[in-house]
Each structure stands twice: as structure tokens, then as C-alpha cells.
Design a protein around this motif. Sequence first.
Motif, short mmCIF file in Angstrom:
data_model
loop_
_atom_site.label_atom_id
_atom_site.label_comp_id
_atom_site.label_asym_id
_atom_site.label_seq_id
_atom_site.Cartn_x
_atom_site.Cartn_y
_atom_site.Cartn_z
N ASP A 139 -6.95 16.40 18.38
CA ASP A 139 -8.11 16.82 19.18
C ASP A 139 -7.72 17.06 20.65
N GLU B 10 -5.92 20.36 20.81
CA GLU B 10 -6.81 21.49 20.52
C GLU B 10 -7.49 21.96 21.81
N ALA C 1 -5.24 24.68 23.37
CA ALA C 1 -5.24 25.99 22.71
C ALA C 1 -5.71 25.81 21.28
N PRO C 2 -6.60 26.69 20.82
CA PRO C 2 -7.05 26.62 19.43
C PRO C 2 -5.86 26.72 18.48
N GLY C 3 -5.85 25.82 17.49
CA GLY C 3 -4.78 25.81 16.50
C GLY C 3 -3.69 24.79 16.80
N ASP C 4 -3.63 24.30 18.05
CA ASP C 4 -2.58 23.34 18.40
C ASP C 4 -2.80 21.98 17.74
N ARG D 105 0.64 26.91 21.14
CA ARG D 105 0.24 28.01 22.03
C ARG D 105 -0.05 27.50 23.43
#
Length: 199
Positions: A108, A111, A114-117, A181
Motif C-alpha cells: 500500500d 502504491e 505509482a499505480p501497480g508498484d 514505476r
Amino acid sequence: MADAVVIGAGPNGLVAANLLADAGWSVEVLEEQPEPGGAARHDRGVDPDFVSDLFSAFYPLAAASPVLAGLELHDHGLRWQHAPHVLAHPLTDGRCAVLDRRVEVTADSLEAFAPGDGAAWTRLHDTWQLLRPDLLEALFTPFPPVRSAARVAMRLRAAGGLRMARTLVLPVRRLAEEEFRGEGGGLLLAGNALHADLA
């Protein structure tokens, strides 16, 4: 006359002295400082109820060490303390990469960078769980770690084969660039790599 003289009463010297003594050797430990402990010392100089670490405070490889486990120090009072948030890398903009004992909390925190991390961290964690026993054994056995390396090679096939073998030898910066990312994952990887002296 002693069978062995150990120079330094830090953690490594004390472990060596204990192993030799357990093997029946007479051992003398020499230490320049007035107290043993080396970089693993603490004191209560600020307040009797407050313990300050004088040098370092985190020993993840020591807690995983079969050598230390074999000394049965828990029978003599050793208790490892595990903070829920193991470490954190806060940034001036308020974001914070957190390594927590619960993988979902770490995910969390990443995230937010960056989305997806978060999912990327979870994948790396799952791979670590698969490879962990044999990688740790390779770290704790004399060089070359032939048996544990062979077991790692067998497990690598289940973890992605040659791609995973390549990942294991990447510099930590490159690993972070390929897996995440945002910068949060790289902060956690780099900080832990520096602490463990494993680039």
C-alpha cells in the motif's frame, strides 16, 4: 595459555569466541573499550527508562543466522524485538515508503508512489518466499556455497528461470528501475541493500 585469542568483543568476536569455547578450546577475548558489544551496544544515559542504541540497532541477518541460533542465546535472555514498521523512507513531500512485516502494508505504501508498484512488491515478496531458505543458506555457509547454490538453481526454474537468475544479479538501482514505476520501491531496495552490504 589460551588456545585462541579473539581481538574485539563486538558481535562477531563474541560469536567466534563462543563457537571456539563450545568446541572445547580455551579462549581469551581482548577488547580495547571498557564494555563489550562493539557496534551493538546501548545505554540508558538519557533516562533510566529509555534505551538508546549507541551505534546500530538492526540485525536482520543476525536474527536469521543459523550460527547464532545454534548458540541458543534465547536460553540466556536474548529476545529479538520486531517493530511492525521495520523501516521507512519519508520524503519532504509527505510520501513515505514503508517496509512493514505485513506485505500488504508495504504494498500500500508503494502504491502511493505509482499505480501497480504495490503488486510489483507483492510479486517480489512471493519470489523471496520461494528462494529465501536456500539464499540465506548460501549467505551463511562457507564459500563456495555449492549445495545451497544448486538448490537455488532448482527453485529458480519455478520462479521464472533465466529471467529470475538475471534479476538476482542486477545492481539494486537497475532492479528498482525494472520492477517499479515510482521511486518508493527503489528507496526500500536501496536502503536494505546498503544495510546488508549487498549491492
